[in-house]
Design a protein around this motif. Structure first.
Motif, PDB file in Angstrom:
ATOM      1  N   ASP A  41      60.354 -39.636 127.223  1.00  0.00           N
ATOM      2  CA  ASP A  41      59.989 -41.125 126.564  1.00  0.00           C
ATOM      3  C   ASP A  41      58.634 -41.243 127.036  1.00  0.00           C
ATOM      4  N   SER A  42      58.986 -40.468 127.905  1.00  0.00           N
ATOM      5  CA  SER A  42      57.211 -41.241 128.338  1.00  0.00           C
ATOM      6  C   SER A  42      56.718 -40.806 127.845  1.00  0.00           C
ATOM      7  N   PRO A  43      55.248 -41.982 127.838  1.00  0.00           N
ATOM      8  CA  PRO A  43      54.111 -42.234 127.205  1.00  0.00           C
ATOM      9  C   PRO A  43      53.276 -40.887 127.868  1.00  0.00           C
ATOM     10  N   GLU A  44      53.328 -40.190 128.609  1.00  0.00           N
ATOM     11  CA  GLU A  44      53.023 -39.401 129.524  1.00  0.00           C
ATOM     12  C   GLU A  44      53.093 -37.604 129.445  1.00  0.00           C
ATOM     13  N   VAL A  45      53.975 -37.697 128.583  1.00  0.00           N
ATOM     14  CA  VAL A  45      54.469 -36.702 128.529  1.00  0.00           C
ATOM     15  C   VAL A  45      54.899 -35.713 126.718  1.00  0.00           C
ATOM     16  N   THR A  46      54.659 -34.535 126.832  1.00  0.00           N
ATOM     17  CA  THR A  46      55.164 -34.398 125.389  1.00  0.00           C
ATOM     18  C   THR A  46      56.002 -32.997 125.364  1.00  0.00           C
ATOM     19  N   PRO A  47      57.087 -32.982 124.141  1.00  0.00           N
ATOM     20  CA  PRO A  47      58.031 -31.636 123.862  1.00  0.00           C
ATOM     21  C   PRO A  47      57.439 -30.655 124.999  1.00  0.00           C
ATOM     22  N   LYS A  48      56.685 -29.726 124.424  1.00  0.00           N
ATOM     23  CA  LYS A  48      56.064 -28.996 125.243  1.00  0.00           C
ATOM     24  C   LYS A  48      56.072 -28.916 126.721  1.00  0.00           C
ATOM     25  N   GLN A  49      56.301 -30.058 127.239  1.00  0.00           N
ATOM     26  CA  GLN A  49      55.810 -30.094 128.797  1.00  0.00           C
ATOM     27  C   GLN A  49      57.608 -30.679 129.282  1.00  0.00           C
ATOM     28  N   CYS A  50      57.928 -31.655 128.018  1.00  0.00           N
ATOM     29  CA  CYS A  50      59.490 -31.456 128.466  1.00  0.00           C
ATOM     30  C   CYS A  50      60.499 -29.664 128.819  1.00  0.00           C
ATOM     31  N   ASN A  51      59.507 -29.082 127.887  1.00  0.00           N
ATOM     32  CA  ASN A  51      60.342 -27.601 127.635  1.00  0.00           C
ATOM     33  C   ASN A  51      60.055 -26.715 129.111  1.00  0.00           C
ATOM     34  N   ALA A  52      58.423 -27.450 129.641  1.00  0.00           N
ATOM     35  CA  ALA A  52      57.851 -26.772 131.148  1.00  0.00           C
ATOM     36  C   ALA A  52      59.147 -27.092 132.199  1.00  0.00           C
ATOM     37  N   ALA A  53      59.253 -28.158 131.643  1.00  0.00           N
ATOM     38  CA  ALA A  53      59.799 -28.551 133.515  1.00  0.00           C
ATOM     39  C   ALA A  53      61.212 -28.087 133.844  1.00  0.00           C
ATOM     40  N   GLN A  54      62.077 -27.870 132.475  1.00  0.00           N
ATOM     41  CA  GLN A  54      62.788 -27.179 132.802  1.00  0.00           C
ATOM     42  C   GLN A  54      63.054 -25.271 132.683  1.00  0.00           C
ATOM     43  N   VAL A  55      62.278 -25.561 132.201  1.00  0.00           N
ATOM     44  CA  VAL A  55      61.512 -23.724 132.666  1.00  0.00           C
ATOM     45  C   VAL A  55      61.630 -23.484 133.870  1.00  0.00           C
ATOM     46  N   ALA A  56      60.358 -24.124 134.584  1.00  0.00           N
ATOM     47  CA  ALA A  56      59.954 -24.713 136.360  1.00  0.00           C
ATOM     48  C   ALA A  56      61.514 -24.703 136.850  1.00  0.00           C
ATOM     49  N   ALA A  57      62.509 -25.992 137.042  1.00  0.00           N
ATOM     50  CA  ALA A  57      63.606 -25.986 137.017  1.00  0.00           C
ATOM     51  C   ALA A  57      63.857 -24.561 137.768  1.00  0.00           C
ATOM     52  N   VAL A  58      64.502 -23.998 137.002  1.00  0.00           N
ATOM     53  CA  VAL A  58      64.928 -22.739 136.633  1.00  0.00           C
ATOM     54  C   VAL A  58      65.197 -21.525 137.309  1.00  0.00           C
ATOM     55  N   CYS A  59      63.455 -21.414 137.060  1.00  0.00           N
ATOM     56  CA  CYS A  59      62.401 -20.805 138.173  1.00  0.00           C
ATOM     57  C   CYS A  59      62.513 -21.326 139.560  1.00  0.00           C
ATOM     58  N   ALA A  60      63.071 -21.944 140.064  1.00  0.00           N
ATOM     59  CA  ALA A  60      62.331 -23.196 140.607  1.00  0.00           C
ATOM     60  C   ALA A  60      64.457 -22.231 141.905  1.00  0.00           C
ATOM     61  N   ALA A  61      64.933 -22.987 140.603  1.00  0.00           N
ATOM     62  CA  ALA A  61      66.479 -22.929 141.343  1.00  0.00           C
ATOM     63  C   ALA A  61      66.946 -21.617 141.730  1.00  0.00           C
ATOM     64  N   ILE A  62      66.494 -20.512 140.800  1.00  0.00           N
ATOM     65  CA  ILE A  62      66.955 -18.878 140.882  1.00  0.00           C
ATOM     66  C   ILE A  62      66.118 -18.489 142.603  1.00  0.00           C
ATOM     67  N   ASP A  63      64.591 -19.131 143.335  1.00  0.00           N
ATOM     68  CA  ASP A  63      63.839 -18.123 143.561  1.00  0.00           C
ATOM     69  C   ASP A  63      64.723 -18.974 144.492  1.00  0.00           C
ATOM     70  N   TYR A  64      65.576 -20.533 144.896  1.00  0.00           N
ATOM     71  CA  TYR A  64      66.132 -21.031 146.219  1.00  0.00           C
ATOM     72  C   TYR A  64      67.019 -20.264 146.316  1.00  0.00           C
ATOM     73  N   ALA A  65      68.003 -19.456 145.391  1.00  0.00           N
ATOM     74  CA  ALA A  65      68.901 -19.408 145.588  1.00  0.00           C
ATOM     75  C   ALA A  65      69.343 -17.701 146.272  1.00  0.00           C
TER      76      ALA A  65
END
Length: 307
Positions: free
Chosen positions: A279-303
């Motif tokens: 709901d931030s005016p600074e983000v779009t739905p595309k960015q929200c999806n991309a943030a989830q993808v970035a989180a998944v990749c970082a989690a797998i890489d670290y693990a």
């Protein structure tokens, strides 16, 4: 962010809902989008690259929903298992579409390194109605326990049971929205016959670690990977997010098993719940999806690096 709550018009203040109040609440819920069009068609397309499994069926009145999961086609018994879940709360859109986007765009990078098991939309009835609860006015994300009241949760637990002790990582994709404060928390107070206590919606991304197994380096790796995509939620004036102390930048902790949260369904060494703020005016739905993808990749890489 401060958001004016809308008093829940159902029931008598101070009195928990009974069957009549739950029925009235249900009568007010309307389908606003299509699980079949927005989720199942994507799952079907991804079936060209992943094994697709129907792990349960939900039936609410005339509405029937297949519960779908996707697995690595090159599943190997000698590889660690990564569990990704989204849409436990149906209104948290980027959790669903972030999981699907990861499969479409990034999963191939991990072929032969991990076994992926992905349940992208745990709560399809709620997805269609953009709601937190299921049709019984039950929060699935408090029902991941043997005596849980949500079939969405029980079905996922049955799916996960064979890999419960083999999982290296479980990342559960969520959002925190302004409607948590304006709609869902007032409804929760009304349902349970309790007074509503106004709160504060954190402005930005954060993660929820397990109190019993916090893995601080893992959580921070996710925060650092997501920050180029969207901003990180600051602590409030008490040094908290949602009443929980901020233990590191963008990180709080919950007792996952005690509260029956989705991230408790495996014995994985690495567990986290992401919280995107759409709901931030600074983000779009595309960015929200991309943030989830970035989180998944970082989690797998670290693990994988630690394993």
């Amino acid at each position: 962010m401060t958001t004016a709550p809308t008093p829940c018009p159902i029931g008598t203040p101070g009195t928990p809902w009974g069957d009549a109040e739950r029925a009235e609440w249900l009568s007010r819920q309307a389908r606003q989008r299509s699980y079949e069009t927005e989720v199942l068609t994507v799952v079907e397309r991804l079936g060209a690259r992943f094994d697709v499994e129907e792990y349960g069926q939900l039936t609410y009145g005339a509405d029937h929903y297949p519960l779908m999961a996707l697995r690595s086609r090159d599943w190997r018994e000698d590889l660690p298992v990564v569990l990704i879940t989204g849409g436990v709360h149906g209104y948290e859109t980027s959790g669903v579409h972030g999981a699907l986007q990861f499969l479409d765009e990034r999963a191939a990078e991990y072929a032969g390194r991990v076994n992926l098991l992905v349940a992208p939309c745990v709560s399809p009835w709620a997805y269609e109605r953009i709601h937190r609860w299921n049709a019984d006015a039950v929060d699935p994300n408090r029902s991941f326990r043997e005596d849980g009241q949500a079939e969405e949760s029980s079905a996922l637990m049955r799916l996960v049971a064979p890999i419960r002790d083999r999982a290296l990582l479980h990342i559960d994709l969520h959002e925190t929205t302004d409607t948590d404060e304006s709609e869902f928390r007032p409804a929760l107070a009304a349902r349970d016959g309790k007074p509503f206590e106004p709160g504060y919606i954190p402005d930005g991304f954060y993660v929820v670690a397990d109190t019993e197994n916090p893995q601080p380096g893992f959580q921070q790796a996710i925060i650092e990977a997501v920050e180029p995509v969207t901003h990180i939620a600051p602590a409030d004036e008490k040094g908290e997010i949602f009443g929980s102390p901020v233990v590191a930048r963008g990180v709080i902790q919950y007792p996952l098993t005690q509260w029956g949260l989705c991230a408790s369904v495996t014995n994985a060494l690495f567990k986290t719940t992401t919280e995107v703020y759409p709901d931030s005016p600074e983000v779009t739905p595309k960015q929200c999806n991309a943030a989830q993808v970035a989180a998944v990749c970082a989690a797998i890489d670290y693990a994988l690096a630690q394993g």
